[in-house]
Design an enzyme around this catalytic site. Structure first.
Site, PDB file in Angstrom:
ATOM      1  CB  VAL A 100       3.630  -0.276   3.350  1.00  0.00           C
ATOM      2  CG1 VAL A 100       3.916  -1.452   4.280  1.00  0.00           C
ATOM      3  CG2 VAL A 100       3.455   1.004   4.166  1.00  0.00           C
ATOM      4  N   GLY A 112       0.833  -1.194   0.000  1.00  0.00           N
ATOM      5  CA  GLY A 112       0.000   0.000   0.000  1.00  0.00           C
ATOM      6  C   GLY A 112       0.862   1.235   0.000  1.00  0.00           C
ATOM      7  N   GLY A 146       0.860   5.443   1.465  1.00  0.00           N
ATOM      8  CA  GLY A 146       0.269   6.539   2.230  1.00  0.00           C
ATOM      9  C   GLY A 146       0.847   7.863   1.819  1.00  0.00           C
ATOM     10  N   GLY A 147       0.586   8.865   2.627  1.00  0.00           N
ATOM     11  CA  GLY A 147       1.053  10.203   2.287  1.00  0.00           C
ATOM     12  C   GLY A 147       2.552  10.346   2.388  1.00  0.00           C
ATOM     13  CG  ASP A 157      -4.995   9.614  11.278  1.00  0.00           C
ATOM     14  OD1 ASP A 157      -6.204   9.945  11.179  1.00  0.00           O
ATOM     15  OD2 ASP A 157      -4.339   9.155  10.336  1.00  0.00           O
ATOM     16  N   GLY A 168       4.859   7.457   2.568  1.00  0.00           N
ATOM     17  CA  GLY A 168       5.685   6.396   2.037  1.00  0.00           C
ATOM     18  C   GLY A 168       4.903   5.238   1.485  1.00  0.00           C
TER      19      GLY A 168
END
Length: 531
Positions: A117, A110, A112-113, A229, A115
């Site tokens: 994974v 996946g 994210g903002g 978060d 990095g």
């Protein structure tokens, strides 16, 4: 491919009005310059995947495709644990690449903002690991390092541990962590909502899962770290019931100096009107709309603390028990306004079967004013455990009926023991009574048998006496009859003798008469013949 080309393409497609696109562009340039503009639109859910692919094909045909967008699926449509197909590019590791001479990348999990994974293999220890590689610009790598530093301080069974940190051959920072096999909590909720088979069908099982999240957050708070978060997507549930809290990239250390860029609520309400985004926001508002606390929505950084996480935990518990999000709206502005004003349906209005104490716990955690929420996660945990153990909780005063039920539940072991004693006494009493009854029945049967025997013997005696009497009577009758017969015979013999004597007496008479009669007859004849 640059911003101007993307802007011109989007304007030409008429997917947005010029005014709307200009608002999005201003917000993008202010808060997300490190991202590609198309990526920003996909992540903010203003551009659906189909249109995104159309844009992608257009720029591919022009030979201007951004490295971040050479995959078969948009960043928003990939789920954690789902294999990605991002093509390698200059400066970016590709599948089966080696990092630090130790970790072999297998596939992308996946993005994210901060990095991407990857699923990797630790070739030294022969185990699978998750490797997060920074994709942000070098000036923004401090936040990536901050996440690693924060997680390294959190040694807890419900927080994913860091194994290693370093740099790739291209100078990109990577973090190596435990690889988790499971799904995030949002998928668990989705399964429950759609009626699919789940290990968390019952409320107690869901609360046990939620307690593990509370314990992880409580531990972080004890280290003066606030997550900021918390949401179902950042909670992983293992296939064997394990629970981990993830993504500490927005975490805040409470004793660190506050940023001077803190803004007031009015500015943030204007900012909310610029973009519809249900993902984590990396700018002024740290957190996820629909889960962030009102003070986070206002961007009041100095007011963000443990109670902010408690609000998010209350939202998660609301969703876990009702299977619906409390703050819903067609736009981000609507969602955020409902959050800041505390407008949501009470849990029992969504799920009438939800127990009242649990509703009170949720409402306490989701109070609009932070000082009205639980003072600590430990208080939150205490009430959840109190409910599970059928004990009174701090936020709900039960009715007399509920107190009675609660008392019975609390005294269940004692009542169970008492019930067993009473059952034993009852059993012994029943056995004694049964024995006495059996004894009395046996005595009654014995008496009845004796009475019957006595009656039979009496009847036998009476019958014997009767038969004896009858025999005696019969003998007497026979004797009387014989006597009568003898007397009759004797009388007959006497009569016969009497008649015989009479006959003997008359014999001479008859003989004389016969002679006389013959003589008289002869004389008559003679007289007639010889006159």
């Amino acid at each position: 491919m640059n911003f101007q080309e993307e802007y011109t393409f989007l304007l030409g497609q008429q997917w947005f009005s010029k005014e709307e696109l200009d608002q999005l562009a201003r917000y993008y340039n202010s808060h997300y310059p490190q991202l590609d503009f198309l990526e920003f639109l996909v992540r903010s859910r203003r551009l659906d995947p189909q249109k995104y692919r159309q844009a992608l094909y257009y720029f591919q045909s022009k030979g201007k495709t951004s490295p971040a967008f050479t995959g078969s699926a948009s960043p928003e449509t990939r789920r954690p644990g789902q294999p990605g197909t991002l093509a390698p590019s200059h400066g970016e590791p590709h599948n089966h690449a080696m990092i630090a001479g130790r970790y072999r990348l297998e596939k992308i999990l996946g993005q994210g903002g901060m990095g991407k994974v990857y699923l990797g293999v630790d070739t030294f220890l022969k185990r699978r690991v998750a490797i997060k590689i920074n994709i942000m610009q070098e000036k923004d790598q401090s936040r990536f390092l901050k996440e690693a530093q924060i997680i390294s301080q959190l040694d807890h069974p419900y927080i994913v541990p860091i194994f290693d940190i370093g740099k790739t051959q291209d100078g990109q920072i990577y973090i190596c962590t435990k690889y988790i096999e499971g799904v995030d909590l949002s998928h668990v909720i989705e399964d429950l909502k759609n009626g699919r088979e789940s290990a968390f069908t019952t409320i107690p099982r869901r609360l046990e899962l939620f307690l593990k999240v509370l314990e992880a957050v409580s531990y972080a708070h004890s280290k003066l770290i606030v997550h900021r978060d918390l949401k179902p997507q950042n909670i992983m549930v293992g296939f064997h019931g394990e629970v981990w809290t993830l993504d500490w990239g927005l975490a805040k250390v409470l004793d660190e100096s506050e940023s001077a860029s803190t803004t007031d609520s009015t500015m943030n309400l204007d900012l909310l009107k610029e973009i519809v985004n249900t993902n984590t926001m990396d700018g002024t508002m740290a957190g996820t709309p629909g889960y962030m606390a009102p003070e986070q929505a206002y961007g009041e950084q100095k007011k963000i603390g443990p109670q902010s996480d408690i609000f998010s935990l209350g939202v998660i518990l609301y969703q876990l028990l009702t299977l619906e999000e409390p703050f819903q709206g067609k736009t981000l502005l609507e969602v955020m306004m409902k959050t800041t004003q505390g407008e949501f349906l009470p849990p029992r209005a969504v799920n009438p079967s939800l127990p009242k104490p649990l509703e009170a716990i949720i409402l306490k955690a989701m109070k609009n004013k932070r000082w009205e929420r639980y003072l600590s996660v430990e208080d939150f945990i205490r009430d959840i455990r109190g409910y599970l153990e059928n004990k009174p909780i701090s936020v709900y005063s039960p009715s007399f009926y509920e107190k009675s039920i609660l008392f019975l539940r609390n005294q269940a072991p004692l009542l169970a023991g008492l019930a067993m004693v009473l059952a034993f006494i009852s059993l012994v009493s029943i056995l004694v009574l049964q024995t006495e009854k059996s004894k009395r029945l046996a005595e009654s049967k014995a008496k009845a048998a004796l009475k019957k025997q006595f009656t039979l013997e009496k009847q036998k005696r009476i019958l014997a006496e009767r038969m004896k009497k009858e025999a005696a009577d019969k003998q007497k009758a026979i004797e009387a009859k014989l006597k009568a017969e003898r007397e009759r015979k004797k009388l007959k013999e006497e009569q016969e003798k009497k008649w015989k004597r009479r006959f003997e007496a008359l014999k001479f008479y008859w003989a004389a008469r016969d002679i006389l009669m013959r003589n008289m007859k002869f004389k008559t004849i003679k007289e007639e013949v010889i006159p």
